[in-house]
Design a protein around this motif. Structure first.
Motif: not given
Length: 777
Positions: A59-62, A81-86
Motif C-alpha cells: 500500500w502506498l496510501d489509503d 487505484d481503489v476508487a476506479t478499480g483500475k
C-alpha cells in the motif's frame, strides 16, 4: 534450525566417505535428458511459468497500492487505484530501464527490472531497491542516481531504523546507539557507555548476529525503547574458513543450552533530543520472545514484545523466563523508570503469543490489554483490565487458533485477525480472515473461501487485498471491504497454462492417522508425471520436524516446493507429513514431544508411511528414504539410527544433531532446561544423535557448510566421530565457506541428493556430473 539467507564465498566442495560401498545398481541408467526433465520442475524453472499470481500488494496510501504482475512477456509493476478499480503502470518501464542502464553501466531489460521494492519520496522520486542497492529515479524515468547500499559495511553504512516521522534513523556503531538525520546525514551519538559485548540495541542471539539495531521508536519520534545487551560472560563460537594462507576465523558470542551464563538484556528508554538514557528499574531480562525465542524474530526485524502507548506516555512489554514457561506483562513509566507487572501466565511447556506475529495489544486509553493464550488448548484472545490485571472476558472462544492480529481499532473496539481451524470442514491449516468485537461475540468471517488467504490491509484498515489459493488451485487476488468482506474489485487471477503445458501436475493432499491411531495428519504427495500404478515406486519422506514449523510448509499454491516434484520425476513417490509436535493445530498437538526432541515426529512419519504403503500398492515399503535440512537433517539422522528397519537411505543436511551444541533459547524452549544427575546423565542425552549412531544400517549422506553460523558444523562432526568409532560406513559432503544455506553450492547439493537416492534407493545409475542450469539473471 532457523532459516537464514547468506551469500558466502564458495571455495569448492569436498566429498568424503564410502561411495564405493554403495549397492550395485541393478536398474536403469539415467541420462542427462532424464535429469533435465526433472529440472523443469525445480523452482527456478517452474515458478516463472505461473502468470498473474499476485500474492501480496504494497500500500502506498489509503487509496493506492502497487504490485508486481508477471506473464510470458516479463514483469510488470502496476499501481492500483481503489476508487476506479483500475491498475496502470507504476512508471514507464522502458524509460526507467534506460535510466538504470546509465547509472549501472550495463544493459537493463524493461521486462526484467528486478525491483525488490520501491517507494515514492516527498519529492516525487522513486526509491528503487535492486538486490539491496537503492537508486533514486525521476518518476518519469528520466534519470537515476545511486542511493544507499544496504549491503555496504563499515562506518557510515550501518543499517538504520527509521523513525515514524521519517526524519531520523537510529543505528548501532561501536556498541553505542546513534541517530542520523535523514535529510542532512548529520549524526549524533545517543549513548556513551556501550562497550564490547555490552552494547546498546545489538542484534546477537547466537545463531543471528548482525549490525542491525533492535529498538522501537515512540509514536512521536522523540524516544527510543531498546536495551543494553550483556554478553560479557557468554561463551564464544568459533568457525574457520578455507583458503590459501592464514584462514579466516570468525568468533562471536553464542550461548548454548545448559550454559550457566547466557546473554541478558537491560531495558532502557533513550530521550533522543536530550541524549539521555533512562534505565528501567528491574532486573536484567532474558533475551527471549513470546513469538519464538530471540527478542527479535518477527518478519519486520523489529523488537516483537514491546509496544508504546499511542501518546508515548508509557511503554508496555512482555518478559519471558529462560525456559519460556512463564511470561509477564509489564508497563514502564517512561519518566521514572518504574516498572509494574500487570499479570503473568505460566504453562507446563512453553508460552507463545501467536503463530507468525506477537498478538498481544496494549490499550492504555481504555485501560485494557488484549492477551493471547492457549489455556483452553487453542490459541484465543482474552481481554484484561490494565489496572487490576484481572481477566474481563474472552474475546474469541472455541476450537481453532488466532494466528495473527493484523489490526485493532480502539475507537470502534474492533479487531481483525487471521485464523486457522475455526471453520468445520475446512483444512485446519488454511488461513482465513476475521473481525471480532473486543466486547465478545461471534467473529465475522471476511475471507470465506475454503483456501489459504494472504491478507494485505490498507493503512486505514478500510480495505484489504486478499490472495487465496490451495496447494492444488492457483491464486485469485481480490480487493475486499474490511467491514463485511464483500469484493470491491478484482486484482489478478493466476494462470498456470504454461506450467501445465510442461506436463506439471499438482501435489496430492492426503490425510493419515498419527502415532495414536486417532489424530488426523495432513500431507502432500508428489508423483512422477508419467506415473504408472502398475509399477512399484520407492518412497522418499521429506521431513522438517518442527517444533516451530512442519514439513509441508505454506498451504498456498506453489509451482515448486523444494525439489519434491523434480525428485519424484526421477522415479520416486515423495511425501511430506506434518507430524504431531508441529504448530497450527491444538496446543496438545504442538506439545506432543515437548522435552523429547529426539522424537522428531518420527513415530508419526513411520505410522503415516506405513498407512500409505497399505493404501497404495504402488508404494514400495522395502525402499523408503528420508531427507531434510537443519532440523530435518537432525530428524533424518535420527530416522536412520533409530528406525533403521524402515528407512534405508537418508540425506541429513546441516543438522543440529545435539542441541547442547545449539543456541540456548531455541533448545531450552523445546527440550527444557538441562538437568544433570549426580551420575552425570542429562535429560539431553537421548536427543543427541551421536549416542545412537551405532544403529545405522542403511546408506547415510551427511552434509554441512563449514562456515555455518546458525548450526555450527561441529554438530555433524559429532555424528561423524561416533560413526567412525562404531565402524559404520557413511558418506560426508563438507561445503567449504558455506553458511546454513549453501548459496552457490545449493544446486550442486541438489544434484548430489538426486544422485544419492537414484543410486542407493532406486538402484539406478545417475548420469555422471550432471550440471544444473538455473537461468542467469
Amino acid at each position: 534450525m532457523k532459516v537464514k539467507k547468506h551469500a558466502p564465498r564458495l571455495a569448492g566442495a569436498l566429498v568424503m566417505g564410502a561411495l564405493s560401498a554403495t549397492v550395485a545398481a541393478q536398474g536403469r541408467t539415467l541420462t542427462d535428458q532424464d535429469y533435465a526433465k526433472a529440472e523443469r520442475y525445480v523452482g527456478y524453472n517452474a515458478a516463472p511459468l505461473v502468470d498473474h499470481a499476485v500474492q501480496s500488494v504494497t500500500w502506498l496510501d489509503d487509496g493506492h497500492f502497487w504490485y508486481r504482475d508477471h506473464d510470458a512477456s516479463g514483469d510488470h509493476y502496476l499501481r492500483y487505484d481503489v476508487a476506479t478499480g483500475k491498475a496502470t503502470p507504476a512508471f514507464d518501464h522502458a524509460s526507467l530501464a534506460a535510466a538504470l542502464a546509465k547509472v549501472l553501466g550495463k544493459p537493463v531489460t524493461a521486462s526484467k527490472l528486478g525491483i525488490a521494492s520501491f517507494s515514492v519520496g516527498d519529492d516525487g522520486r522513486l526509491d528503487l531497491n535492486l538486490k539491496g542497492k537503492h537508486y533514486l529515479c525521476d518518476a518519469k524515468g528520466g534519470a537515476c542516481t545511486a542511493g544507499k547500499d544496504d549491503n555496504a559495511e563499515g562506518v557510515g553504512h550501518e543499517p538504520g531504523v527509521l523513525s515514524p516521522d521519517k526524519r531520523s534513523e537510529a543505528f548501532v556503531r561501536d556498541w553505542n546507539l546513534w541517530v542520523r538525520d535523514v535529510a542532512t546525514g548529520k549524526e549524533a551519538q545517543l549513548t556513551l557507555d556501550g562497550v564490547e559485548n555490552y552494547g546498546y540495541a545489538t542484534d546477537n542471539a547466537g545463531w543471528k548476529h548482525s549490525n542491525h539495531a533492535i529498538l522501537v521508536w515512540s509514536p512521536d519520534s522523540k524516544q527510543i525503547a531498546t536495551f543494553q545487551q550483556d554478553q560479557r560472560k557468554t561463551g564464544d563460537m568459533v568457525i574457520v574458513g578455507t583458503n590459501v594462507g592464514h584462514p579466516k576465523v570468525e568468533t562471536w558470542k553464542y550461548p548454548l543450552a545448559g550454559d550457566k551464563d547466557v546473554t541478558m538484556i537491560e531495558r532502557v528508554i533513550v530521550d533522543v533530543a536530550g541524549h539521555k538514557v533512562l534505565r528501567l528499574k528491574m532486573a536484567p531480562d532474558q533475551h527471549r520472545s513470546t513469538l519464538c525465542d530471540d527478542v527479535s524474530c518477527g518478519r519486520d526485524g523489529g523488537w516483537d514484545d514491546v509496544q508504546w502507548a499511542p501518546d508515548a506516555s508509557s511503554l508496555a512489554f512482555v518478559s519471558s523466563s529462560r525456559d519460556h514457561k512463564q511470561a509477564w506483562f509489564r508497563v514502564a513509566d517512561v519518566h521514572s523508570g518504574e516498572v509494574r507487572t500487570v499479570f503473568d501466565e505460566s504453562v507446563p511447556t512453553y508460552y507463545e503469543s501467536g503463530n507468525g506475529k506477537v498478538n498481544w495489544q496494549y490499550l492504555p486509553e481504555s485501560h485494557e490489554v488484549v492477551w493471547f493464550s492457549e489455556r483452553n488448548n487453542w490459541g484465543n484472545l482474552y481481554l484484561y483490565d490494565l489496572d487490576s490485571g484481572k481477566l474481563k472476558h474472552a474475546i474469541t472462544t472455541g476450537e481453532g487458533n488466532v494466528t495473527e492480529v493484523l489490526k485493532l481499532d480502539a475507537k470502534t473496539r474492533t479487531l481483525w485477525f487471521r485464523g486457522v481451524g475455526r471453520e468445520q470442514g475446512v483444512n485446519p491449516y488454511y488461513q482465513q480472515f476475521y473481525k471480532v468485537s473486543l466486547d465478545g461475540g461471534a467473529p465475522t468471517l471476511l475471507a470465506p473461501e475454503p483456501a489459504d488467504h494472504t491478507i494485505s490491509l490498507s493503512p486505514d484498515g478500510r480495505l484489504f487485498a486478499d490472495a487465496w489459493s490451495t496447494p492444488t488451485t492457483p491464486s485469485v487476488t481480490v480487493l475486499r471491504s474490511a467491514d463485511d468482506g464483500h469484493v470491491v474489485g478484482s486484482i489478478a487471477k493466476a494462470d498456470i497454462s504454461r506450467l501445465l503445458a510442461t506436463g506439471w501436475k499438482a501435489p496430492e493432499p492426503f490425510t493419515v492417522k498419527g502415532r495414536d491411531g486417532k489424530t488426523d495428519l495432513y500431507g502432500l504427495m508428489f508423483k512422477p508425471t508419467n506415473f504408472d500404478p502398475s509399477k512399484k515406486y520407492p518412497v522418499i519422506d521429506y521431513i522438517y520436524p518442527g517444533p516451530q514449523t512442519g514439513s509441508v510448509g505454506s498451504r498456498s499454491f506453489s509451482a515448486a516446493r523444494v525439489d519434491h516434484q523434480a525428485l519424484a520425476e526421477l522415479g520416486f513417490i515423495v511425501v511430506a507429513i506434518d507430524g504431531m509436535g508441529t504448530p497450527w493445530r491444538s496446543k496438545a498437538f504442538h506439545d506432543a514431544y515437548y522435552g523429547n526432541i529426539g522424537d522428531n515426529t518420527l513415530p508419526d512419519q513411520v505410522a503415516g508411511l506405513k498407512e500409505l504403503g497399505k493404501r497404495y500398492p504402488w508404494i514400495d515399503m522395502d525402499r523408503v528414504g528420508v531427507w531434510g535440512h537443519s532440523g530435518g537433517g537432525n530428524a533424518t539422522a535420527t530416522a536412520m539410527f533409530r528406525h533403521a528397519d524402515l528407512f534405508k537411505v537418508g540425506i541429513a543436511e546441516s543438522g543440529n544433531h545435539d542441541n547442547r551444541n545449539y543456541e540456548d533459547d531455541w533448545a531450552e524452549k523445546w527440550q527444557g532446561l538441562e538437568v544433570t544427575d549426580k551420575d552425570g546423565k542429562s535429560n539431553y542425552d537421548d536427543q543427541a544423535n551421536q549416542n545412537h549412531a551405532a544403529g545405522l544400517k542403511g546408506h547415510l549422506l551427511l552434509a554441512h557448510g563449514t562456515m555455518d553460523d546458525n548450526v555450527p558444523p561441529y554438530e555433524t562432526l559429532l555424528v561423524v566421530d561416533a560413526l567412525i568409532k562404531a565402524n559404520k560406513d557413511f558418506d560426508l559432503l563438507l561445503i567449504p565457506n558455506a553458511h546454513h544455506g549453501y548459496a552457490s553450492a545449493s544446486n550442486y547439493m541438489m544434484r548430489k541428493r538426486w544422485d544419492y537416492f537414484v543410486r542407493n534407493l532406486a538402484g539406478d545409475t545417475p548420469p555422471k556430473e550432471y550440471t544444473m542450469k538455473p537461468p542467469k539473471d
